[in-house]
Motif scaffolding. Structure first.
Motif, PDB file in Angstrom:
ATOM      1  N   LYS A   1      47.446  69.858  27.648  1.00 32.59           N
ATOM      2  CA  LYS A   1      46.698  70.223  26.501  1.00 32.59           C
ATOM      3  C   LYS A   1      47.259  71.468  25.588  1.00 32.59           C
ATOM      4  CE  LYS A   1      43.010  67.461  27.875  1.00 32.59           C
ATOM      5  NZ  LYS A   1      42.304  67.474  28.978  1.00 32.59           N
ATOM      6  N   LYS A   2      47.428  71.485  24.193  1.00 29.57           N
ATOM      7  CA  LYS A   2      47.641  72.908  23.713  1.00 29.57           C
ATOM      8  C   LYS A   2      46.619  73.671  23.767  1.00 29.57           C
ATOM      9  CE  LYS A   2      50.718  70.928  20.149  1.00 29.57           C
ATOM     10  NZ  LYS A   2      51.015  70.479  18.616  1.00 29.57           N
ATOM     11  N   GLN A   3      45.465  73.021  23.664  1.00 27.54           N
ATOM     12  CA  GLN A   3      44.022  73.872  23.667  1.00 27.54           C
ATOM     13  C   GLN A   3      43.870  74.715  24.959  1.00 27.54           C
ATOM     14  OE1 GLN A   3      44.498  70.746  23.019  1.00 27.54           O
ATOM     15  NE2 GLN A   3      42.802  69.863  21.814  1.00 27.54           N
ATOM     16  N   THR A   4      44.503  74.108  26.288  1.00 22.88           N
ATOM     17  CA  THR A   4      44.254  74.722  27.480  1.00 22.88           C
ATOM     18  C   THR A   4      45.125  76.031  27.344  1.00 22.88           C
ATOM     19  OG1 THR A   4      44.025  72.569  28.682  1.00 22.88           O
ATOM     20  CG2 THR A   4      44.874  74.482  29.975  1.00 22.88           C
ATOM     21  N   ILE A   5      46.446  75.766  27.126  1.00 24.04           N
ATOM     22  CA  ILE A   5      47.426  76.901  26.913  1.00 24.04           C
ATOM     23  C   ILE A   5      46.905  77.972  26.037  1.00 24.04           C
ATOM     24  CG2 ILE A   5      49.607  77.569  26.143  1.00 24.04           C
ATOM     25  CD1 ILE A   5      50.655  74.849  27.220  1.00 24.04           C
ATOM     26  N   LYS A   6      46.241  77.475  24.874  1.00 25.17           N
ATOM     27  CA  LYS A   6      45.823  78.556  23.789  1.00 25.17           C
ATOM     28  C   LYS A   6      44.587  79.358  24.522  1.00 25.17           C
ATOM     29  CE  LYS A   6      44.266  78.904  19.155  1.00 25.17           C
ATOM     30  NZ  LYS A   6      44.008  78.136  17.780  1.00 25.17           N
ATOM     31  N   LYS A   7      43.887  78.562  25.156  1.00 26.74           N
ATOM     32  CA  LYS A   7      42.491  79.391  25.787  1.00 26.74           C
ATOM     33  C   LYS A   7      42.596  79.971  26.877  1.00 26.74           C
ATOM     34  CE  LYS A   7      37.634  78.115  26.941  1.00 26.74           C
ATOM     35  NZ  LYS A   7      36.589  77.008  26.967  1.00 26.74           N
TER      36      LYS A   7
ATOM     37  N   LYS B   1      45.289  79.387  35.993  1.00 24.71           N
ATOM     38  CA  LYS B   1      44.640  78.255  36.799  1.00 24.71           C
ATOM     39  C   LYS B   1      44.276  77.140  36.390  1.00 24.71           C
ATOM     40  CE  LYS B   1      40.377  79.145  38.635  1.00 24.71           C
ATOM     41  NZ  LYS B   1      39.172  79.380  39.387  1.00 24.71           N
ATOM     42  N   GLU B   2      43.768  77.189  35.074  1.00 27.37           N
ATOM     43  CA  GLU B   2      43.404  76.064  34.308  1.00 27.37           C
ATOM     44  C   GLU B   2      44.515  75.168  33.907  1.00 27.37           C
ATOM     45  OE1 GLU B   2      40.226  78.993  34.186  1.00 27.37           O
ATOM     46  OE2 GLU B   2      42.263  78.930  33.485  1.00 27.37           O
ATOM     47  N   CYS B   3      45.633  75.840  33.527  1.00 26.18           N
ATOM     48  CA  CYS B   3      46.939  75.248  32.972  1.00 26.18           C
ATOM     49  C   CYS B   3      47.505  74.596  34.389  1.00 26.18           C
ATOM     50  CB  CYS B   3      47.841  76.068  32.590  1.00 26.18           C
ATOM     51  SG  CYS B   3      49.164  75.391  31.813  1.00 26.18           S
ATOM     52  N   ALA B   4      47.547  75.293  35.394  1.00 27.48           N
ATOM     53  CA  ALA B   4      48.205  74.759  36.914  1.00 27.48           C
ATOM     54  C   ALA B   4      47.432  73.616  37.325  1.00 27.48           C
ATOM     55  CB  ALA B   4      48.096  75.725  37.860  1.00 27.48           C
ATOM     56  N   LEU B   5      46.149  73.440  37.158  1.00 31.56           N
ATOM     57  CA  LEU B   5      45.207  72.468  37.633  1.00 31.56           C
ATOM     58  C   LEU B   5      45.601  71.167  36.827  1.00 31.56           C
ATOM     59  CD1 LEU B   5      42.824  71.033  39.217  1.00 31.56           C
ATOM     60  CD2 LEU B   5      41.387  72.267  37.595  1.00 31.56           C
ATOM     61  N   GLU B   6      45.652  71.464  35.223  1.00 32.36           N
ATOM     62  CA  GLU B   6      46.117  70.200  34.553  1.00 32.36           C
ATOM     63  C   GLU B   6      47.382  69.696  35.085  1.00 32.36           C
ATOM     64  OE1 GLU B   6      46.246  69.487  29.804  1.00 32.36           O
ATOM     65  OE2 GLU B   6      44.541  70.814  30.656  1.00 32.36           O
TER      66      GLU B   6
ATOM     67  N   THR C   1      58.841  72.976  34.464  1.00 30.16           N
ATOM     68  CA  THR C   1      58.305  73.001  32.966  1.00 30.16           C
ATOM     69  C   THR C   1      58.087  74.365  32.800  1.00 30.16           C
ATOM     70  OG1 THR C   1      56.054  72.281  32.994  1.00 30.16           O
ATOM     71  CG2 THR C   1      57.830  70.664  32.332  1.00 30.16           C
ATOM     72  N   TYR C   2      59.011  75.208  32.015  1.00 34.21           N
ATOM     73  CA  TYR C   2      58.790  76.784  31.875  1.00 34.21           C
ATOM     74  C   TYR C   2      58.255  76.997  30.580  1.00 34.21           C
ATOM     75  CZ  TYR C   2      59.620  81.357  33.461  1.00 34.21           C
ATOM     76  OH  TYR C   2      59.491  82.690  33.920  1.00 34.21           O
ATOM     77  N   SER C   3      58.644  76.391  29.258  1.00 35.72           N
ATOM     78  CA  SER C   3      58.176  76.871  28.153  1.00 35.72           C
ATOM     79  C   SER C   3      56.921  75.973  27.811  1.00 35.72           C
ATOM     80  CB  SER C   3      59.289  76.475  27.046  1.00 35.72           C
ATOM     81  OG  SER C   3      59.346  75.346  27.094  1.00 35.72           O
ATOM     82  N   ASP C   4      56.022  76.636  27.034  1.00 33.68           N
ATOM     83  CA  ASP C   4      54.842  75.870  26.414  1.00 33.68           C
ATOM     84  C   ASP C   4      55.135  74.542  25.884  1.00 33.68           C
ATOM     85  OD1 ASP C   4      53.600  78.443  27.451  1.00 33.68           O
ATOM     86  OD2 ASP C   4      52.974  78.876  25.363  1.00 33.68           O
ATOM     87  N   GLU C   5      56.506  74.522  25.309  1.00 32.40           N
ATOM     88  CA  GLU C   5      56.670  73.221  24.467  1.00 32.40           C
ATOM     89  C   GLU C   5      57.003  72.371  25.673  1.00 32.40           C
ATOM     90  OE1 GLU C   5      60.160  71.413  21.667  1.00 32.40           O
ATOM     91  OE2 GLU C   5      59.800  73.700  21.780  1.00 32.40           O
ATOM     92  N   ALA C   6      57.662  72.677  26.623  1.00 36.72           N
ATOM     93  CA  ALA C   6      58.033  71.547  27.584  1.00 36.72           C
ATOM     94  C   ALA C   6      56.617  71.210  28.484  1.00 36.72           C
ATOM     95  CB  ALA C   6      58.892  72.151  28.582  1.00 36.72           C
TER      96      ALA C   6
END
Length: 95
Positions: A59-65, A71-76, A46-51
């Motif tokens: 979570k949108k909050q993970t990407i936004k924050k 690392k946090e996004c990859a962990l999720e 999944t490359y785009s934020d939407e994907a």
């Protein structure tokens, strides 16, 4: 890769992946090895934020924050991949 496969095999684990910055390269390199299908349940890229939000269930909050390559996004992504594919091990990458 051979060391990873040996470990997965010895532990009788299944593995999955959820990739972004690698564009699915891990899954591609992993799955060209003969016999790995008994350990690899699947992967998504999944490359785009939407994907990431719609497919990988980030979570949108993970990407936004933290950012979409954090690392946090990859962990999720790894945790969600583990759940989606019912594996003991999940791989994801970050910058």
């Amino acid at each position: 890769m051979n060391e990873l496969i040996e470990l997965i095999e010895r532990l009788n684990f299944k593995i999955s992946s959820c990739e972004s910055i690698t564009g699915g390269l891990f899954a591609q390199k992993f799955t060209i090895i003969a016999g790995v299908s008994q350990y690899f349940n699947g992967g998504i890229a999944t490359y785009s934020d939407e994907a990431k939000i719609n497919i990988a269930k980030i979570k949108k909050q993970t990407i936004k924050k933290y950012d979409s390559v954090s690392k946090e996004c990859a962990l999720e992504m790894a945790i969600n991949s583990q759940s989606m594919f019912k594996t003991e091990v999940a791989i994801s990458f970050y910058w």
